[in-house]
Scaffold this motif. Structure first.
Motif, PDB file in Angstrom:
ATOM      1  N   THR A   1       0.813  -1.248  -0.087  1.00 48.23           N
ATOM      2  CA  THR A   1       0.113   0.040  -0.033  1.00 48.23           C
ATOM      3  C   THR A   1       0.816   1.239  -0.070  1.00 48.23           C
ATOM      4  OG1 THR A   1      -1.650  -1.021   1.337  1.00 48.23           O
ATOM      5  CG2 THR A   1      -1.813   1.264   1.309  1.00 48.23           C
TER       6      THR A   1
ATOM      7  N   VAL B   1      -1.044   5.022  -0.316  1.00 49.48           N
ATOM      8  CA  VAL B   1      -2.060   5.812  -0.638  1.00 49.48           C
ATOM      9  C   VAL B   1      -1.671   7.563  -0.304  1.00 49.48           C
ATOM     10  CG1 VAL B   1      -4.380   6.480  -0.322  1.00 49.48           C
ATOM     11  CG2 VAL B   1      -3.834   4.175  -0.590  1.00 49.48           C
TER      12      VAL B   1
ATOM     13  N   SER C   1      -7.282  11.518  -4.848  1.00 51.46           N
ATOM     14  CA  SER C   1      -6.828  10.412  -4.170  1.00 51.46           C
ATOM     15  C   SER C   1      -5.924   9.478  -5.147  1.00 51.46           C
ATOM     16  CB  SER C   1      -7.759   9.437  -3.430  1.00 51.46           C
ATOM     17  OG  SER C   1      -7.568   8.190  -3.116  1.00 51.46           O
TER      18      SER C   1
ATOM     19  N   THR D   1      -5.811   6.301  -5.047  1.00 56.37           N
ATOM     20  CA  THR D   1      -6.364   5.345  -5.292  1.00 56.37           C
ATOM     21  C   THR D   1      -7.394   5.189  -6.269  1.00 56.37           C
ATOM     22  OG1 THR D   1      -8.399   6.087  -3.863  1.00 56.37           O
ATOM     23  CG2 THR D   1      -6.509   4.723  -2.903  1.00 56.37           C
ATOM     24  N   THR D   2      -7.795   6.421  -7.161  1.00 54.85           N
ATOM     25  CA  THR D   2      -8.594   6.477  -8.180  1.00 54.85           C
ATOM     26  C   THR D   2      -7.960   7.219  -9.209  1.00 54.85           C
ATOM     27  OG1 THR D   2      -9.502   8.795  -7.281  1.00 54.85           O
ATOM     28  CG2 THR D   2     -10.877   6.573  -6.820  1.00 54.85           C
TER      29      THR D   2
END
Lengths: 364, 360
Positions: free
Chosen positions: B259, B261, B276, B278-279
């Motif tokens: 991870t 992030v 983010s 993550t997107t």
């Protein structure tokens, strides 16, 4: 006065006040849920009562006592500052209560609400639907099962648009009790207490009035940091930080870390993205389950079975105490201690399902 | 003492030498020395190489320096003096607690200095670095690389352009796994590194100040997630900026590998910026062969948006060559450290730390 409710008999439900934006949702769910018989709506504004009643073809009552005589339980969806008076009226009539959050605008009022229901022997439930949100329940399960190990830190975000678009009272401190801190701290504060089975012992908070075009009436931005008796820390961003252009009202998310790793939830992630015309813009219609339905089903069950609700009035009181501590911290510019029940004079007690006690009512 | 070009260098005689002396790199490539051949040292050596500059490397561990030099076609200097003698710029990539000693020795040798973040382990050290560079008339840069990440640059530019009005509530997250350094590594020694607050959170503390201005009050809670005996690996600070804006800054080594992030939200009086990692991935691979478990420590994948380390070092090199300002001055490095030390203190004492006025 209410009469005992036989098993399998539909619970007779009324709505007291349609001031709150959630009132139409509650009415439409109650009108369609098996096990509920929606009796009607009372509001001190008769026009508002009629407008709320019409879409679900229920009756608008002019006289609150007349409605209370015909129901087993009421949902109270007034402006925050009116909760106390309406709960007291319902309790005096012997009717069980589901009260919109926050339970009250002051700790004293929240305590009075709890006491009134205790004295009258009626059940009191606080409207914290997040406890029925599947993502929130998954987080609770991850902690309960040990998958997350020992929880260490919870970071919550419950941000949204400024709710004055729904009703002006939301930004009138005399009727709402405050701004973003009052509106958005309680959901996550309750969720955290439930997940951790522990009480907040210290709160630090900051707030400002920059967002929403420097709206001056109440605070529009807030950050709250708290420590639980168990040693876990948590924060809440409660800001009204979504602009009018945002595709939905807001959201609720939590990032939890524990000795077993990290666990994130986004309670309202299940939505479409719909791109319309220039005028209709972008919207995010939800397709996920409606947590309000689970919460109302619990209330119907509580009334039918005469048992302690999963979310009690004490839970509502505790959340109000945390909001009160946040405002005290904002004023002090420093962390403030919080001892359960200290300011309210209520004996310490754990969250609802900790004791799982069943209390019998004297009058039934 | 002479500098690499054989010119006489007298420490303390460089108050206005920026304008008088030859600007390094003006007639030939900038000569760069990297001190410290660890993780960030290698990152910088690679970035310099990508900029066409073969750095000279020094490390107290000569074998490690030689290995790093071998991987990038660089040279090794056997001592700091040897390194200082052959370069225009010293890039300090040592453990945090050694930044000040190396940087001050370099500026006293008349060398410009680029120093990895955090600027130093203590405010006294950072202040001494600032004063020494001023006295020596050389440039000093603190490498807060987040100011060069394209998404962070774009967000700040949107704020400057007035896209969201005045910043009001800001939230930053930097979540990863515990760096896989061996036990006993300086990184895990709070006295040397300052821990997660000085090393990881400082990125967003600096960025929050860059966007929302000076910070006047800091509150922080921290915790030990993965290894209770190994110190703090999760911390959340709440900043109050002088403007009235408030920031929530979260840094974690408590997540599972691989991870990494990073996210931010900047809410203003008229709008909102969300991001983010993550997107934001433009490539999504799920390959069965060679499933990755994360490297030594997490790094953002910016290969498709330009390498922020290259952008950073190239900007510092250009500022030295042309006598221009970079987007971060040495006082910014000191202020980021001041906020980080305040957060670390608050996490320890539980109190809010109020910050005195910034250095002029």
């Amino acid at each position: 006065m209410s009469v005992p409710v036989e098993a399998r008999q539909a619970v007779r439900i009324g709505l007291l006040s349609a001031e709150h934006v959630h009132a139409p949702t509650y009415l439409s769910l109650l009108a369609s849920m098996p096990g509920a018989r929606l009796v009607g709506v009372w509001d001190e504004d008769q026009g508002r009562a009629a407008a709320a009643a019409a879409p679900v073809s229920t009756r608008a009552f002019d006289d609150v006592d007349e409605l209370l005589e015909q129901v087993d339980g009421v949902v109270i969806a007034s402006a925050n500052s009116r909760h106390r008076r309406l709960v007291e009226v319902a309790a005096t009539a012997g009717v069980d209560v589901l009260c919109e959050k926050p339970l009250a605008t002051t700790v004293d009022d929240a305590r009075a609400i709890v006491d009134a229901c205790d004295r009258a022997g009626v059940r009191l439930m606080t409207a914290f639907p997040t406890r029925w949100n599947p993502a929130a329940r998954a987080l609770e399960s991850a902690v309960r099962s040990g998958a997350l190990g020992a929880p260490v830190f919870l970071e919550g975000v419950n941000t949204g648009t400024m709710p004055d678009i729904h009703a002006a009272w939301f930004v009138d401190p005399a009727r709402s009790g405050g701004g973003a801190v009052t509106d958005h701290v309680v959901h996550l504060a309750d969720l955290f207490r439930w997940i951790l089975r522990s009480e907040v012992v210290e709160v630090y908070a900051v707030a400002n009035r920059i967002l929403q075009e420097r709206f001056a009436g109440v605070e529009t931005g807030g950050l709250v940091s708290m420590r639980f008796a168990s040693g876990v820390s948590a924060t809440i961003d409660c800001s009204w930080s979504k602009p009018r252009s945002y595709p939905t009202w807001g959201g609720l998310s939590v990032q939890a870390v524990g000795t077993g790793g990290a666990f994130g939830i986004d309670a309202f992630r299940q939505h479409l993205a719909v791109y319309g015309t220039r005028e209709t813009g972008i919207s995010w219609p939800a397709w996920g389950p409606n947590a309000d339905r689970g919460m109302l089903a619990e209330f119907l069950s509580v009334v039918r079975d005469d048992r302690e609700p999963a979310v009690t009035g004490i839970d509502g009181l505790r959340a109000v105490e945390i909001v009160d501590a946040a405002y005290r911290s904002i004023a002090a510019g420093a962390p403030v201690p919080l001892r359960v029940g200290e300011r309210a004079g209520v004996a310490p007690s754990g969250p609802a399902d900790e004791g799982a006690t069943t209390r019998r009512r004297a009058d039934r | 003492m002479t500098d690499g070009g054989g010119r006489e260098v007298r420490p303390g005689d460089r108050a206005d030498s920026r304008s008088r002396r030859r600007r390094p790199g003006a007639d030939g490539p900038l000569r760069v020395g990297v001190v410290g051949a660890g993780f960030i040292g290698e990152t910088h050596v690679a970035a310099w190489a990508a900029e066409g500059i073969r750095a000279v490397i020094h490390d107290v561990d000569a074998d490690r320096a030689a290995a790093l030099a071998g991987r990038h076609g660089a040279r090794v200097a056997g001592s700091l003096d040897e390194l200082f003698g052959g370069v225009d710029v010293v890039d300090v990539c040592t453990p945090t607690d050694l930044h000040a000693d190396v940087a001050i020795a370099a500026v006293r040798a008349g060398r410009h200095v680029i120093c990895e973040k955090p600027m130093a382990r203590t405010l006294a050290d950072a202040g001494a670095m600032l004063a020494a560079a001023r006295d020596a008339g050389v440039r000093l840069f603190v490498a807060h690389v987040v100011r060069f990440f394209p998404e962070y640059v774009a967000a700040r530019q949107a704020v400057l352009d007035g896209a969201i009005g005045e910043p009001g509530v800001l939230r930053f997250t930097r979540a990863s796994f515990r760096p896989r350094q061996p036990a006993g590594h300086w990184f895990f020694d709070h006295a040397r590194s300052g821990g997660i607050v000085l090393d990881l959170m400082v990125h967003d503390l600096d960025y929050a100040r860059w966007v929302a201005g000076d910070v006047v009050a800091v509150h922080c809670r921290s915790a030990s997630v993965a290894q209770p005996d190994a110190g703090v690996d999760h911390a959340v600070a709440i900043l109050t900026h002088r403007s009235g804006a408030i920031s929530h800054v979260s840094a974690s080594w408590g997540y599972a590998p691989p991870t990494f992030v990073t996210s931010f939200e900047i809410a203003g009086s008229h709008g909102l910026i969300e991001h983010s990692s993550t997107t934001a991935a433009p490539v999504m691979a799920s390959l069965l062969a060679g499933a990755a478990g994360g490297g030594l420590t997490a790094m953002a994948d910016t290969s498709l948006a330009g390498d922020p380390f290259r952008l950073e070092l190239a900007e510092f090199a250009g500022a030295i060559r042309d006598g221009t300002e970079a987007r971060i001055g040495p006082a910014d490095g000191l202020e980021a450290l001041r906020i980080a030390l305040a957060a670390d203190e608050s996490a320890r004492t539980g109190a809010v730390v109020r910050l005195a006025r910034v250095v002029e």
